[in-house]
Motif scaffolding. Sequence first.
Motif, PDB file in Angstrom:
ATOM      1  N   ILE B  20      66.837  65.460  40.207  1.00 18.51           N
ATOM      2  CA  ILE B  20      65.455  65.188  40.624  1.00 18.51           C
ATOM      3  C   ILE B  20      64.751  64.342  39.573  1.00 18.51           C
ATOM      4  O   ILE B  20      64.074  63.363  39.896  1.00 18.51           O
ATOM      5  CB  ILE B  20      64.696  66.512  40.871  1.00 18.51           C
ATOM      6  N   VAL B  21      64.929  64.699  38.297  1.00 13.55           N
ATOM      7  CA  VAL B  21      64.307  63.921  37.219  1.00 13.55           C
ATOM      8  C   VAL B  21      64.757  62.463  37.306  1.00 13.55           C
ATOM      9  O   VAL B  21      63.954  61.534  37.205  1.00 13.55           O
ATOM     10  CB  VAL B  21      64.670  64.520  35.835  1.00 13.55           C
ATOM     11  N   THR B  22      66.060  62.270  37.538  1.00 10.12           N
ATOM     12  CA  THR B  22      66.610  60.916  37.625  1.00 10.12           C
ATOM     13  C   THR B  22      65.981  60.143  38.791  1.00 10.12           C
ATOM     14  O   THR B  22      65.654  58.970  38.656  1.00 10.12           O
ATOM     15  CB  THR B  22      68.137  60.984  37.813  1.00 10.12           C
ATOM     16  N   ILE B  23      65.801  60.825  39.931  1.00 11.30           N
ATOM     17  CA  ILE B  23      65.193  60.161  41.094  1.00 11.30           C
ATOM     18  C   ILE B  23      63.754  59.769  40.771  1.00 11.30           C
ATOM     19  O   ILE B  23      63.329  58.643  40.991  1.00 11.30           O
ATOM     20  CB  ILE B  23      65.213  61.078  42.341  1.00 11.30           C
ATOM     21  N   LEU B  24      63.008  60.729  40.191  1.00 12.11           N
ATOM     22  CA  LEU B  24      61.589  60.473  39.911  1.00 12.11           C
ATOM     23  C   LEU B  24      61.398  59.342  38.902  1.00 12.11           C
ATOM     24  O   LEU B  24      60.378  58.661  38.922  1.00 12.11           O
ATOM     25  CB  LEU B  24      60.905  61.744  39.393  1.00 12.11           C
ATOM     26  N   ARG B  25      62.398  59.145  38.039  1.00 10.76           N
ATOM     27  CA  ARG B  25      62.267  58.069  37.048  1.00 10.76           C
ATOM     28  C   ARG B  25      62.638  56.703  37.621  1.00 10.76           C
ATOM     29  O   ARG B  25      62.589  55.709  36.918  1.00 10.76           O
ATOM     30  CB  ARG B  25      63.108  58.390  35.816  1.00 10.76           C
ATOM     31  N   ASN B  26      63.068  56.680  38.869  1.00  8.35           N
ATOM     32  CA  ASN B  26      63.377  55.403  39.525  1.00  8.35           C
ATOM     33  C   ASN B  26      62.580  55.265  40.821  1.00  8.35           C
ATOM     34  O   ASN B  26      63.152  55.195  41.904  1.00  8.35           O
ATOM     35  CB  ASN B  26      64.883  55.310  39.814  1.00  8.35           C
ATOM     36  N   PRO B  27      61.247  55.232  40.717  1.00 12.11           N
ATOM     37  CA  PRO B  27      60.411  55.222  41.934  1.00 12.11           C
ATOM     38  C   PRO B  27      60.707  54.033  42.835  1.00 12.11           C
ATOM     39  O   PRO B  27      60.508  54.110  44.042  1.00 12.11           O
ATOM     40  CB  PRO B  27      58.981  55.169  41.385  1.00 12.11           C
ATOM     41  N   LEU B  28      61.201  52.939  42.263  1.00 15.12           N
ATOM     42  CA  LEU B  28      61.456  51.765  43.099  1.00 15.12           C
ATOM     43  C   LEU B  28      62.596  52.011  44.078  1.00 15.12           C
ATOM     44  O   LEU B  28      62.786  51.264  45.025  1.00 15.12           O
ATOM     45  CB  LEU B  28      61.782  50.547  42.229  1.00 15.12           C
ATOM     46  N   ILE B  29      63.372  53.067  43.836  1.00 17.05           N
ATOM     47  CA  ILE B  29      64.442  53.385  44.784  1.00 17.05           C
ATOM     48  C   ILE B  29      63.922  54.295  45.898  1.00 17.05           C
ATOM     49  O   ILE B  29      64.240  54.105  47.058  1.00 17.05           O
ATOM     50  CB  ILE B  29      65.657  54.011  44.060  1.00 17.05           C
ATOM     51  N   PHE B  30      63.093  55.293  45.568  1.00 21.31           N
ATOM     52  CA  PHE B  30      62.720  56.235  46.640  1.00 21.31           C
ATOM     53  C   PHE B  30      61.457  55.847  47.418  1.00 21.31           C
ATOM     54  O   PHE B  30      61.320  56.225  48.574  1.00 21.31           O
ATOM     55  CB  PHE B  30      62.654  57.689  46.131  1.00 21.31           C
ATOM     56  N   ILE B  31      60.555  55.075  46.823  1.00 24.45           N
ATOM     57  CA  ILE B  31      59.336  54.711  47.555  1.00 24.45           C
ATOM     58  C   ILE B  31      59.628  53.837  48.785  1.00 24.45           C
ATOM     59  O   ILE B  31      59.127  54.131  49.879  1.00 24.45           O
ATOM     60  CB  ILE B  31      58.277  54.084  46.611  1.00 24.45           C
ATOM     61  N   PRO B  32      60.473  52.790  48.667  1.00 23.70           N
ATOM     62  CA  PRO B  32      60.795  52.022  49.890  1.00 23.70           C
ATOM     63  C   PRO B  32      61.412  52.890  50.980  1.00 23.70           C
ATOM     64  O   PRO B  32      61.139  52.680  52.164  1.00 23.70           O
ATOM     65  CB  PRO B  32      61.797  50.981  49.388  1.00 23.70           C
ATOM     66  N   ASN B  33      62.216  53.888  50.586  1.00 22.78           N
ATOM     67  CA  ASN B  33      62.812  54.780  51.576  1.00 22.78           C
ATOM     68  C   ASN B  33      61.745  55.521  52.360  1.00 22.78           C
ATOM     69  O   ASN B  33      61.837  55.681  53.578  1.00 22.78           O
ATOM     70  CB  ASN B  33      63.716  55.818  50.899  1.00 22.78           C
ATOM     71  N   LEU B  34      60.727  55.984  51.638  1.00 16.64           N
ATOM     72  CA  LEU B  34      59.630  56.698  52.301  1.00 16.64           C
ATOM     73  C   LEU B  34      58.923  55.773  53.275  1.00 16.64           C
ATOM     74  O   LEU B  34      58.627  56.132  54.419  1.00 16.64           O
ATOM     75  CB  LEU B  34      58.610  57.157  51.255  1.00 16.64           C
ATOM     76  N   ALA B  35      58.663  54.549  52.810  1.00 20.82           N
ATOM     77  CA  ALA B  35      57.890  53.605  53.615  1.00 20.82           C
ATOM     78  C   ALA B  35      58.653  53.243  54.889  1.00 20.82           C
ATOM     79  O   ALA B  35      58.064  53.210  55.972  1.00 20.82           O
ATOM     80  CB  ALA B  35      57.585  52.363  52.798  1.00 20.82           C
ATOM     81  N   ILE B  36      59.962  53.027  54.770  1.00 17.58           N
ATOM     82  CA  ILE B  36      60.701  52.492  55.909  1.00 17.58           C
ATOM     83  C   ILE B  36      60.761  53.490  57.071  1.00 17.58           C
ATOM     84  O   ILE B  36      60.649  53.103  58.238  1.00 17.58           O
ATOM     85  CB  ILE B  36      62.118  52.023  55.476  1.00 17.58           C
ATOM     86  N   SER B  37      60.881  54.785  56.755  1.00 19.82           N
ATOM     87  CA  SER B  37      60.994  55.734  57.862  1.00 19.82           C
ATOM     88  C   SER B  37      59.662  55.874  58.606  1.00 19.82           C
ATOM     89  O   SER B  37      59.646  56.095  59.812  1.00 19.82           O
ATOM     90  CB  SER B  37      61.496  57.093  57.364  1.00 19.82           C
ATOM     91  N   MET B  38      58.554  55.723  57.887  1.00 16.57           N
ATOM     92  CA  MET B  38      57.259  55.768  58.575  1.00 16.57           C
ATOM     93  C   MET B  38      57.039  54.507  59.408  1.00 16.57           C
ATOM     94  O   MET B  38      56.506  54.548  60.501  1.00 16.57           O
ATOM     95  CB  MET B  38      56.144  55.946  57.557  1.00 16.57           C
ATOM     96  N   PHE B  39      57.557  53.396  58.866  1.00 14.58           N
ATOM     97  CA  PHE B  39      57.482  52.137  59.586  1.00 14.58           C
ATOM     98  C   PHE B  39      58.179  52.266  60.951  1.00 14.58           C
ATOM     99  O   PHE B  39      57.653  51.864  61.976  1.00 14.58           O
ATOM    100  CB  PHE B  39      58.144  51.042  58.736  1.00 14.58           C
TER     101      PHE B  39
END
Lengths: 317, 263
Positions: B20-39
Amino acid sequence: MNGTIHVENIEKTFKGDVKAVRGVSFNVADGEFFAFLGPNGAGKSTTVQLLTTLLKPTSGKLEVAGYDVNKDPEKVRLSIGVALQETGIDPDLKGRELLEFQARLFGFSKKEAKKRAEELLELVGLTEDADRLSGKYSGGMRRRLDLAMTLVHQPKILFLDEPTTGLDPANRKAIWREIKRLNKEEGTTIFLTTQYLEEADQLADRISIINKGQIVATGTPAELKRTLGFDAIVLQFDEEDEAISAYEAVASDEYQTERVKNDVTILAENGTSILADVIRKLDERNLHPAQLNVKPPSLDDVFIQVTNEQKEGGLNE
Amino acid sequence: MNKQQGNFFSDTLVMTKRSIVTILRNPLIFIPNLAISMFFLFVYEAGLSGIANLPAFEGANYLAFILPVSIVSAAIGGAGGAGQALVKDLDNGFFSRLLLTPSSRLAIVLGPIIAGMLQLVIQAGLIICVGFFLGLEVAGGALGVVVVLLLTLGWGLAFAGYSVGVALRAKNAQSAQAGTFIFFPLIFLSTTFVPYELIDAAWLKVAASINPVTYLFEAMRTVLIDGFTDTWPIVLGFLVIAGLCGITITFSAVSAKKAVSTD
């Protein structure tokens, strides 16, 4: 649990019939500093992976810390510390986090893990950089952090696969100092692989030279130097005829002489002392080498020597 | 001496926390994922909601019908990221270090799998929030939302397990990415856009009936559209997803043992 390693006739054949390790046997005593010396591709890393549960041998018997590596890999893992050739560091974690994480996986409580991380940071001189991301560390710092992670659980046996390859002299010396201390003061058994003769010479109680997946010579540094410690006088001629004449002129029972095309190589225990003699002999026949070099024994020469003897079938294990 | 064999649960916890720490330190990887599913939710709702006027829909809200598709497809980024994280660990040698610890191989793979699953559940929560904003009505009520999130959790575990297993076999980012393509037949050879009765092609009907994702869609849609009047599709959904989790997580744990050895 003890700090011994017992290897009996192990072989490792990879897919495509690549024989990386071909019948290697050796024993390492509790508290001994043992080195595997060999060039790239000799089978050093494969041997380390076999000994540390990362690979399964094709055949043979492996015992580390008194446990059969095949049957009790978990017990082996608890007893050993392993620093592979490639450092194992997650660049997204900070130095301190990595050490605490490692300690937790070896069964330390949160509090103990914190304390142990602090001790190790101090030991490898990373206290000031503890809270920076390890991805931002220099190569030398990463090596030191990697070594610290290896030491978290105070392993009885330490495996170090080319721990100083690619390091600058200052960092190399720092790593040497620390592993020497672990061996001398804490009695940790050390299995080190290296390409550097100097490194094995400086650190190890006993060295095995490995080439093409086989051990070609074993002994203390002094013993190996006695059998392999030759200076090489290399004479290069413009014409092969000259080289042939030179070979006849200088050949002697007192040292070993070889000719390959235009080059004549003399391997002698003390190259500089016979140099004058060699030059006089060449002068008498009016032979003038285009180049003349005297080199101290290099790993290359040791290999030429050992593999030649291997071909002739005259070598002890 | 302090050393002892680690406890499975605490190992899994420590591994998960690190992922989880590793994911949170790479926001550029998880933020687009969040955006695309709402899109996707916006696009499906805007473009396809007219289908709901067809008689087979029996007056159901198309938003409730399409919401599961948005949640399930979010897995490719969220839960699928677990595989990418694994490839990174293999590349930088950290995975070998993990294998050299006394932790069980299952705990080692569960870290990134659970972290990927959590990422998907959070994504699903946000998708549901956006859904409410667009006028979503959930027949199953608050409990219905919980059931949908639980189904998502199972799907997240299953898909992350698959992506971790593939990453361990493939050992490089490209092949691991290629492995996630199985996702496309999974999501589209199903009752993705219309109910089973409205699927025209016979082959697609067959494909949909053997596709586990169909049962996931059905379970979620039942809760969202009909509530808890008929519980069998919901139970079936949980059973299918549980079976899938068992298969993919076993696959990833077995792959972990073979990850370093080249034989």
